[in-house]
Design a protein around this motif. Structure first.
Motif, PDB file in Angstrom:
ATOM      1  N   THR A  16       2.543  10.056   4.426  1.00 48.12           N
ATOM      2  CA  THR A  16       3.092   9.228   3.131  1.00 48.12           C
ATOM      3  C   THR A  16       1.946   8.405   2.739  1.00 48.12           C
ATOM      4  OG1 THR A  16       5.263   8.868   4.608  1.00 48.12           O
ATOM      5  CG2 THR A  16       4.921   7.170   3.038  1.00 48.12           C
ATOM      6  N   PHE A  20       3.219   3.540  -0.893  1.00 47.86           N
ATOM      7  CA  PHE A  20       4.051   4.034  -1.116  1.00 47.86           C
ATOM      8  C   PHE A  20       4.799   3.137   0.250  1.00 47.86           C
ATOM      9  CE2 PHE A  20       4.472   7.762  -2.497  1.00 47.86           C
ATOM     10  CZ  PHE A  20       4.057   7.826  -4.139  1.00 47.86           C
ATOM     11  N   SER A  21       4.014   3.058   1.565  1.00 48.48           N
ATOM     12  CA  SER A  21       4.372   1.727   2.712  1.00 48.48           C
ATOM     13  C   SER A  21       4.137   1.061   1.928  1.00 48.48           C
ATOM     14  CB  SER A  21       3.221   2.741   4.296  1.00 48.48           C
ATOM     15  OG  SER A  21       3.840   4.067   3.908  1.00 48.48           O
ATOM     16  N   ALA A  23       4.717  -0.748  -0.906  1.00 46.54           N
ATOM     17  CA  ALA A  23       5.392  -0.961  -1.540  1.00 46.54           C
ATOM     18  C   ALA A  23       6.258  -1.132  -0.567  1.00 46.54           C
ATOM     19  CB  ALA A  23       5.714   0.525  -2.361  1.00 46.54           C
ATOM     20  N   ARG A  24       7.074  -0.196  -0.198  1.00 46.57           N
ATOM     21  CA  ARG A  24       8.061  -0.161   0.879  1.00 46.57           C
ATOM     22  C   ARG A  24       8.441  -1.385   1.618  1.00 46.57           C
ATOM     23  NH1 ARG A  24       7.607   5.981   3.402  1.00 46.57           N
ATOM     24  NH2 ARG A  24       8.366   6.158   1.274  1.00 46.57           N
ATOM     25  N   GLY A  25       7.681  -1.294   2.244  1.00 46.29           N
ATOM     26  CA  GLY A  25       7.365  -2.939   2.657  1.00 46.29           C
ATOM     27  C   GLY A  25       7.060  -3.996   1.815  1.00 46.29           C
ATOM     28  N   ALA A  27       9.330  -4.841  -0.740  1.00 48.50           N
ATOM     29  CA  ALA A  27      10.186  -5.051  -0.936  1.00 48.50           C
ATOM     30  C   ALA A  27      11.006  -5.613   0.244  1.00 48.50           C
ATOM     31  CB  ALA A  27      11.456  -3.421  -0.973  1.00 48.50           C
ATOM     32  N   LEU A  28      10.727  -4.732   1.098  1.00 50.55           N
ATOM     33  CA  LEU A  28      11.120  -5.772   2.429  1.00 50.55           C
ATOM     34  C   LEU A  28      10.951  -7.082   3.017  1.00 50.55           C
ATOM     35  CD1 LEU A  28      10.860  -2.968   5.175  1.00 50.55           C
ATOM     36  CD2 LEU A  28      13.126  -4.352   3.802  1.00 50.55           C
ATOM     37  N   TYR A  59       9.024  -3.304  10.629  1.00 53.43           N
ATOM     38  CA  TYR A  59       8.414  -2.838   9.604  1.00 53.43           C
ATOM     39  C   TYR A  59       7.074  -2.244  10.045  1.00 53.43           C
ATOM     40  CZ  TYR A  59       5.480  -1.459   5.925  1.00 53.43           C
ATOM     41  OH  TYR A  59       4.341  -0.574   4.924  1.00 53.43           O
ATOM     42  N   VAL A  63       6.050   1.394  10.601  1.00 51.52           N
ATOM     43  CA  VAL A  63       5.473   2.328   9.975  1.00 51.52           C
ATOM     44  C   VAL A  63       3.677   3.339  10.244  1.00 51.52           C
ATOM     45  CG1 VAL A  63       3.510   2.332   7.644  1.00 51.52           C
ATOM     46  CG2 VAL A  63       5.642   1.350   7.512  1.00 51.52           C
ATOM     47  N   ALA A  68      -1.428  -0.384   6.366  1.00 48.62           N
ATOM     48  CA  ALA A  68      -0.310  -0.934   5.275  1.00 48.62           C
ATOM     49  C   ALA A  68       0.691  -2.191   6.379  1.00 48.62           C
ATOM     50  CB  ALA A  68       0.923  -0.026   5.068  1.00 48.62           C
ATOM     51  N   VAL A  72       0.592  -6.035   4.437  1.00 49.31           N
ATOM     52  CA  VAL A  72       2.192  -6.223   4.450  1.00 49.31           C
ATOM     53  C   VAL A  72       2.148  -7.726   5.333  1.00 49.31           C
ATOM     54  CG1 VAL A  72       4.703  -5.434   4.883  1.00 49.31           C
ATOM     55  CG2 VAL A  72       3.771  -4.564   3.495  1.00 49.31           C
TER      56      VAL A  72
END
Length: 153
Positions: A16, A20-21, A23-25, A27-28, A59, A63, A68, A72
């Motif tokens: 990944t 993207f990693s 961005a997901r983090g 959002a979390l 997280y 991951v 990332a 995060v």
């Protein structure tokens, strides 16, 4: 593992991308901050930091990319100090909010440690027989140890 049916050779799955990693983090972290703000009063910094630390630790345990996780964790610490401990994104307010934010880094380190231990144990999960039995119907021949025996070249 993905198999290309046309050629019959296994294709290597690509990792990944870091964007993207992160961005997901992110959002979390935002979701955890909203939940912490709704669940705990502004004076309950211990509850708010605990929720943020649990989310970052989980997280970090999931991951793969360490960069990332670091990004995060830094975002979570800044979000805690700026929006949960103080108001309006102020990162320089008086008090001890940054000392609480160290717990987020500790949670990230514990999550990475958990992931590392799981990766070590994943290599040893196969059942290895204690005694290897010969296949029925095959004969076992001892090797000839003499230097000029029948198998010498």
């Amino acid at each position: 593992m993905v198999v290309d049916r046309d050629q019959g050779i296994p294709a290597v799955a690509e990792p990944t991308p870091i964007g993207f990693s992160v961005a997901r983090g992110a959002a979390l972290v935002v979701g955890a901050a909203l939940l912490a703000a709704a669940a705990f009063a502004p004076t309950e910094l211990a509850g708010r930091i605990l929720l943020m630390a649990v989310v970052v630790g989980a997280y970090a345990a999931v991951v793969v990319d360490l960069r990332a996780v670091a990004a995060v964790a830094a975002l979570a610490a800044a979000t805690f100090v700026g929006f949960l401990a103080y108001r309006y994104g102020d990162l320089t307010g008086g008090g001890n909010a940054w000392s609480y934010a160290v717990l987020i880094g500790l949670a990230a380190a514990l999550g990475r440690g958990y992931r590392y231990v799981r990766s070590i144990n994943a290599d040893h999960d196969e059942a290895v027989p204690l005694v290897r039995q010969p296949v029925p119907g095959s004969s076992v021949v001892a090797p000839d140890d003499a230097p000029r025996g029948p198998r010498a070249a």
